[in-house]
Design an enzyme around this catalytic site. Sequence first.
Site, PDB file in Angstrom:
ATOM      1  CG  LEU A  33      -1.874  -1.178   1.275  1.00  0.00           C
ATOM      2  CD1 LEU A  33      -2.836  -0.861   2.366  1.00  0.00           C
ATOM      3  CD2 LEU A  33      -2.473  -1.578   0.061  1.00  0.00           C
ATOM      4  CB  ALA A  34       2.575   2.990  -2.162  1.00  0.00           C
ATOM      5  NE  ARG A  40      -0.112  10.447  10.256  1.00  0.00           N
ATOM      6  CZ  ARG A  40      -0.273   9.033  10.766  1.00  0.00           C
ATOM      7  NH1 ARG A  40      -0.302   8.784  12.053  1.00  0.00           N
ATOM      8  NH2 ARG A  40      -0.500   8.307   9.804  1.00  0.00           N
ATOM      9  N   GLY A 101      -9.000   4.608   2.648  1.00  0.00           N
ATOM     10  CA  GLY A 101      -8.515   3.950   3.783  1.00  0.00           C
ATOM     11  C   GLY A 101      -7.733   2.602   3.330  1.00  0.00           C
ATOM     12  CG  ASN A 192      -1.776  -4.012  12.437  1.00  0.00           C
ATOM     13  OD1 ASN A 192      -1.409  -4.796  11.878  1.00  0.00           O
ATOM     14  ND2 ASN A 192      -3.028  -3.431  11.763  1.00  0.00           N
ATOM     15  NE  ARG A 355      32.723  18.517 -11.836  1.00  0.00           N
ATOM     16  CZ  ARG A 355      32.890  19.385 -12.487  1.00  0.00           C
ATOM     17  NH1 ARG A 355      34.190  19.997 -12.413  1.00  0.00           N
ATOM     18  NH2 ARG A 355      31.938  19.544 -13.374  1.00  0.00           N
ATOM     19  CE1 TYR A 388      38.090  20.947 -13.280  1.00  0.00           C
ATOM     20  CE2 TYR A 388      39.062  22.105 -15.310  1.00  0.00           C
ATOM     21  CZ  TYR A 388      37.927  21.088 -14.600  1.00  0.00           C
ATOM     22  OH  TYR A 388      37.146  20.629 -15.427  1.00  0.00           O
ATOM     23  CB  ALA A 445      57.661  26.515 -12.776  1.00  0.00           C
TER      24      ALA A 445
HETATM   25  C1  UD1 Z   1      -1.783   1.668  10.099  1.00  0.00           C
HETATM   26  C2  UD1 Z   1      -2.856   0.641  10.544  1.00  0.00           C
HETATM   27  C3  UD1 Z   1      -2.531   0.299  12.103  1.00  0.00           C
HETATM   28  C4  UD1 Z   1      -1.105  -0.198  12.144  1.00  0.00           C
HETATM   29  C5  UD1 Z   1      -0.174   0.742  11.430  1.00  0.00           C
HETATM   30  C6  UD1 Z   1       1.303   0.180  11.230  1.00  0.00           C
HETATM   31  C7  UD1 Z   1      -4.908   0.593   9.482  1.00  0.00           C
HETATM   32  C8  UD1 Z   1      -6.510   1.229   9.496  1.00  0.00           C
HETATM   33  N1  UD1 Z   1      -4.156   0.791  10.363  1.00  0.00           N
HETATM   34  O1  UD1 Z   1      -2.014   2.811  10.826  1.00  0.00           O
HETATM   35  O2  UD1 Z   1      -3.421  -0.611  12.358  1.00  0.00           O
HETATM   36  O3  UD1 Z   1      -0.803  -0.105  13.388  1.00  0.00           O
HETATM   37  O4  UD1 Z   1      -0.597   1.067  10.300  1.00  0.00           O
HETATM   38  O5  UD1 Z   1       2.211   1.041  10.913  1.00  0.00           O
HETATM   39  O6  UD1 Z   1      -4.811  -0.011   8.456  1.00  0.00           O
HETATM   40  N2  UD1 Z   1      -2.681   3.661   2.495  1.00  0.00           N
HETATM   41  C9  UD1 Z   1      -3.352   3.924   1.263  1.00  0.00           C
HETATM   42  N3  UD1 Z   1      -4.632   4.278   0.877  1.00  0.00           N
HETATM   43  C10 UD1 Z   1      -5.354   4.636   1.991  1.00  0.00           C
HETATM   44  C11 UD1 Z   1      -4.825   4.779   3.274  1.00  0.00           C
HETATM   45  C12 UD1 Z   1      -3.457   4.378   3.477  1.00  0.00           C
HETATM   46  O7  UD1 Z   1      -2.587   3.301   0.253  1.00  0.00           O
HETATM   47  O8  UD1 Z   1      -6.432   5.067   1.652  1.00  0.00           O
HETATM   48  C13 UD1 Z   1      -1.488   3.350   2.657  1.00  0.00           C
HETATM   49  C14 UD1 Z   1      -0.126   4.487   3.120  1.00  0.00           C
HETATM   50  O9  UD1 Z   1       0.391   5.146   2.039  1.00  0.00           O
HETATM   51  C15 UD1 Z   1       0.692   3.858   3.950  1.00  0.00           C
HETATM   52  C16 UD1 Z   1      -0.088   2.570   4.502  1.00  0.00           C
HETATM   53  O10 UD1 Z   1      -1.360   2.337   3.780  1.00  0.00           O
HETATM   54  O11 UD1 Z   1       1.639   3.313   3.236  1.00  0.00           O
HETATM   55  C17 UD1 Z   1      -0.615   2.915   6.173  1.00  0.00           C
HETATM   56  O12 UD1 Z   1      -1.502   4.034   5.982  1.00  0.00           O
HETATM   57  P1  UD1 Z   1      -1.237   4.910   7.324  1.00  0.00           P
HETATM   58  O13 UD1 Z   1      -2.289   6.104   7.211  1.00  0.00           O
HETATM   59  O14 UD1 Z   1       0.155   5.254   7.571  1.00  0.00           O
HETATM   60  O15 UD1 Z   1      -1.861   3.990   8.440  1.00  0.00           O
HETATM   61  P2  UD1 Z   1      -1.426   4.161  10.028  1.00  0.00           P
HETATM   62  O16 UD1 Z   1      -2.351   5.534  10.662  1.00  0.00           O
HETATM   63  O17 UD1 Z   1      -0.081   4.208  10.227  1.00  0.00           O
HETATM   64 CA    CA Z   2       1.840   4.309   9.058  1.00  0.00          CA
END
Ligand code: UD1
Ligand code: CA
Length: 483
Positions: A33-34, A40, A101, A192, A355, A388, A445
Amino acid sequence: MLPFFIFYTMEGDTCFNESEVGLLKEDVTAVILAAGEGKRMKSGLPKVLHSFLGRTLLEHVMAAALPVSRNQVVVIGRGGEAVMAALGEGVTYAWQEKQLGTGHAVMQALPHLPAEGTVLILYGDVPLLDTATLKKLLAHHHSGGFAATVLTARVPDATGYGRIVRSESGSLLNIVEEKDATAAEKDIGEINTGTYAFAAAALREALGGIGQDNTQGEYYLTDCIGVLVKKGYNVAAHLMPDYRLALGVNDRKQLAEAAALMRDRINSGLMAEGVTINDPSSTYVDVTVSVGGDTVLLPNTILSGRTTVGERCTIGPFTEISDSRLGNGVVVRHSVVSGSVLEDGVTVGPFAHLRPETRLGRHVKVGDFVEIKKSEVGEGSKIPHLSYVGDAVVGKSVNLGAGAIVVNYDGRKKYETQIDDGAFVGCNSNLVAPLHIGKGAFVAAGSTVTRDVPPGALALSRAEQVNKPNLARRFLKKEPGEK
Ligand code: UD1
Ligand code: CA
């Protein structure tokens, strides 16, 4: 920033051993997930593209998962174009248009997932997880035939993490996000890590059962656990022993913490392989760098990119080397080296700048306040002080005196200079390119050389000296001996 290492290992089979191939047969697809914004971080860059020690956060995660899963699906959204540009082709992407989410993010990957087999889910902001931990998670998951197995850790400060809720008998019940937790749940120290193994079919079923009824109004992936438990599936928690590897990077402070832990891991690995590191806390070696045995890395050394350092070298203190290849017995002190090749026995510095496209032959000596760019210097040649050298081919056993300068640029174009074997260039000479100084030639020189010098010739190009008796006093404020 191309993930060279990742591509290489994806294309070649070299990094898989027998037992890993066994795991691959289990058909593990990884979803990373990215797509989140990473609010933050307060950054214009997507969070997962922040980097340390040679890889972005996302690449660290992908590299750790690669030995257990060659099929990787990366869910992108916020800054997705930048993520694609960084990772390139050869990766499967799933778009999450709106960040609703982590559960919603995994839903976007479903079309790329197999009907059966194991799905490993990782978060792109948990960069320290290692392959060994993932293997243990998968082994636990497979051994119990679980519908889902969550990787958990016991942390000293659980703030910000989802808490692992277990029954009185210790079995996993569900995961509660901090923002939704009761005071009692907040006291739970097991968190988690955001890493899960799912049976593919159970994952589909669970995702169908989650909603947005929580403080953040999001589809939480974490809710899948409670859904499966309610449906009577067997789920498990795999507790990892070293909680530090579970660190999630949400802000710049955690980014620095993760970088420091990764630095310690890399440095420990190097020391175990016979590299001396005098001060590991100030020595930064990218994961992509290799260093040979009995090499000494002195404080404040940074080795980055595709750098290889041979055996018995001494690097540092205060030295930065990127994308360069150093042979054996090379010494580099207080210097900056990029995109260069230094053969065996070369010494550089203090305070030199090499370089890109510089190539120094065996036992070349480059001394203080010397800058070299796009030049080749032959075996045993010396450029010891204040020079140089640019766009030049310097032969073997050449000596460039203090302050010798290659004048390679006329403000419009760059020109080349060739200095043949055994030539001697006196101090403070200007070698105006294009120029060819023949074998064994001697430049006096202070000369400004604008025409080729034949082999063996003496080039002398400076105004003749005139001495005017007793005239010095006119320029001196006081007579010698005067008070
Ligand atoms: C999340 C977990 C939490 C866990 C923690 C570990 C959930 C609801 N919570 O919280 O239980 O302890 O990670 O580090 O899963 N992302 C998406 N799409 C979205 C939201 C997030 O791709 O809609 C990706 C973000 O880019 C990130 C990852 O999911 O790489 C986690 O998201 P983040 O918002 O950092 O979750 P946490 O609040 O850290
Ligand atoms: Ca996180």
